[in-house]
Design a protein around this motif. Structure first.
Motif, PDB file in Angstrom:
ATOM      1  N   THR A 184      10.059   8.703  -8.590  1.00 40.02           N
ATOM      2  CA  THR A 184       9.654   7.302  -7.647  1.00 40.02           C
ATOM      3  C   THR A 184       9.893   6.191  -8.565  1.00 40.02           C
ATOM      4  O   THR A 184      10.097   6.083  -9.586  1.00 40.02           O
ATOM      5  CB  THR A 184       8.231   7.489  -7.205  1.00 40.02           C
ATOM      6  OG1 THR A 184       7.439   7.715  -8.352  1.00 40.02           O
ATOM      7  CG2 THR A 184       8.138   8.782  -6.479  1.00 40.02           C
ATOM      8  N   ALA A 185       9.704   5.157  -7.929  1.00 43.00           N
ATOM      9  CA  ALA A 185       9.693   3.637  -8.619  1.00 43.00           C
ATOM     10  C   ALA A 185       8.219   3.190  -9.000  1.00 43.00           C
ATOM     11  O   ALA A 185       8.432   2.165  -9.605  1.00 43.00           O
ATOM     12  CB  ALA A 185      10.576   2.623  -7.571  1.00 43.00           C
ATOM     13  N   TRP A 186       7.414   3.928  -8.409  1.00 41.40           N
ATOM     14  CA  TRP A 186       5.990   3.236  -8.799  1.00 41.40           C
ATOM     15  C   TRP A 186       5.684   3.015 -10.357  1.00 41.40           C
ATOM     16  O   TRP A 186       4.803   2.158 -10.441  1.00 41.40           O
ATOM     17  CB  TRP A 186       5.075   4.161  -8.105  1.00 41.40           C
ATOM     18  CG  TRP A 186       4.472   5.227  -8.828  1.00 41.40           C
ATOM     19  CD1 TRP A 186       5.024   6.576  -8.346  1.00 41.40           C
ATOM     20  CD2 TRP A 186       3.778   5.622  -9.957  1.00 41.40           C
ATOM     21  NE1 TRP A 186       4.667   7.699  -9.330  1.00 41.40           N
ATOM     22  CE2 TRP A 186       3.912   6.998 -10.241  1.00 41.40           C
ATOM     23  CE3 TRP A 186       3.131   4.680 -10.960  1.00 41.40           C
ATOM     24  CZ2 TRP A 186       3.176   7.722 -11.092  1.00 41.40           C
ATOM     25  CZ3 TRP A 186       2.484   5.558 -11.922  1.00 41.40           C
ATOM     26  CH2 TRP A 186       2.507   6.705 -12.020  1.00 41.40           C
ATOM     27  N   PRO A 187       6.100   3.903 -11.074  1.00 36.99           N
ATOM     28  CA  PRO A 187       5.963   3.500 -12.642  1.00 36.99           C
ATOM     29  C   PRO A 187       6.448   2.113 -12.989  1.00 36.99           C
ATOM     30  O   PRO A 187       5.956   1.830 -14.226  1.00 36.99           O
ATOM     31  CB  PRO A 187       6.606   4.676 -13.436  1.00 36.99           C
ATOM     32  CG  PRO A 187       6.849   5.799 -12.429  1.00 36.99           C
ATOM     33  CD  PRO A 187       6.985   5.099 -11.036  1.00 36.99           C
ATOM     34  N   TRP A 188       7.528   1.594 -12.650  1.00 41.09           N
ATOM     35  CA  TRP A 188       7.913   0.334 -13.070  1.00 41.09           C
ATOM     36  C   TRP A 188       6.975  -0.721 -12.516  1.00 41.09           C
ATOM     37  O   TRP A 188       7.167  -1.756 -13.233  1.00 41.09           O
ATOM     38  CB  TRP A 188       9.352   0.133 -12.382  1.00 41.09           C
ATOM     39  CG  TRP A 188      10.474   1.073 -12.962  1.00 41.09           C
ATOM     40  CD1 TRP A 188      11.235   2.140 -12.245  1.00 41.09           C
ATOM     41  CD2 TRP A 188      10.796   0.886 -14.283  1.00 41.09           C
ATOM     42  NE1 TRP A 188      11.933   2.654 -13.098  1.00 41.09           N
ATOM     43  CE2 TRP A 188      12.004   2.114 -14.159  1.00 41.09           C
ATOM     44  CE3 TRP A 188      10.652   0.098 -15.251  1.00 41.09           C
ATOM     45  CZ2 TRP A 188      12.557   2.231 -15.465  1.00 41.09           C
ATOM     46  CZ3 TRP A 188      11.574   0.289 -16.541  1.00 41.09           C
ATOM     47  CH2 TRP A 188      12.405   1.306 -16.505  1.00 41.09           C
ATOM     48  N   ILE A 189       6.121  -0.701 -11.700  1.00 33.64           N
ATOM     49  CA  ILE A 189       5.302  -1.615 -11.290  1.00 33.64           C
ATOM     50  C   ILE A 189       4.159  -2.007 -12.538  1.00 33.64           C
ATOM     51  O   ILE A 189       4.228  -3.126 -12.724  1.00 33.64           O
ATOM     52  CB  ILE A 189       4.396  -1.265 -10.082  1.00 33.64           C
ATOM     53  CG1 ILE A 189       5.502  -1.017  -9.032  1.00 33.64           C
ATOM     54  CG2 ILE A 189       3.261  -2.255  -9.849  1.00 33.64           C
ATOM     55  CD1 ILE A 189       4.665  -0.676  -7.566  1.00 33.64           C
TER      56      ILE A 189
END
Length: 201
Positions: free
Chosen positions: A87-92
């Protein structure tokens, strides 16, 4: 600026009466910035009279390298978490932390030049900060411990951190980014003066 008054003959000398360091005292200003940067606001804390000493110029490089290493860790952690979770959430959170690190790196040179310390006849005055200013006066007779620490990166650039511990924790002072010669000279001088004040010499 005028220099701070001399200490009595029975107390170890802190400052040169002419205002310019000489002999061992010159170690305090070797390799340092030439002047303290002050906030532009007319309501800033005034510097006052006396000779102000500053941090070593290499302190900026140590801070920038430390922040760059921290940024690399944050980016690697965000990348690994993104791969594991798909998922892309760790980049937030990674992006927020990265932005904070970049901002800290951008203001580091100006922040370093806002540090300063002054040796007066009765106390050491330490100041720091541009937006949030702090100025602390530590009486020589209240000093209980003078500690020097430096990590591997500090040693590589020849700097150290000096910590003054007093009976009141709120008045403790940590001066980062001193050259090793300045830290050792300042430690020995403060210990001598503190002992003289406590024994009433």
């Amino acid at each position: 600026m005028t220099n701070s008054p001399e200490l009595p003959d029975s107390t170890p000398t802190i400052a040169d009466p002419a205002g310019a360091p000489s002999g061992p005292q010159g170690a305090l200003d070797s390799g340092t910035f030439d002047r303290i940067l002050e906030p532009r606001s007319p309501r800033r804390l005034p510097l006052g009279d006396g000779t102000w000493h500053q941090l070593a110029r290499s302190y900026v490089w140590v801070r920038l390298i430390s922040l760059a290493l921290f940024l690399a860790v944050v980016l690697v952690a965000a990348f690994v978490l993104a791969l594991l979770t798909r998922t892309a959430w760790p980049w937030i959170p990674g992006g927020v932390l990265s932005a904070g690190i970049v901002w800290a790196a951008a203001i580091t040179p100006r922040q370093a030049r806002a540090f300063g310390y002054q040796l007066r006849s009765d106390d050491l005055v330490f100041r720091r900060g541009i937006l949030w200013q702090r100025m602390v006066a530590v009486p020589y007779g209240r000093m209980q411990l003078v500690d020097i620490t430096h990590g591997p990166l500090d040693r590589a650039f020849g700097i150290a951190q000096l910590k003054l511990v007093t009976a009141a924790a709120a008045t403790g002072v940590v001066i980062p980014g001193l050259t090793q010669d300045a830290a050792e000279h300042l430690r020995d001088t403060l210990i001598d003066v503190a002992e003289a004040r406590r024994t009433g010499l």
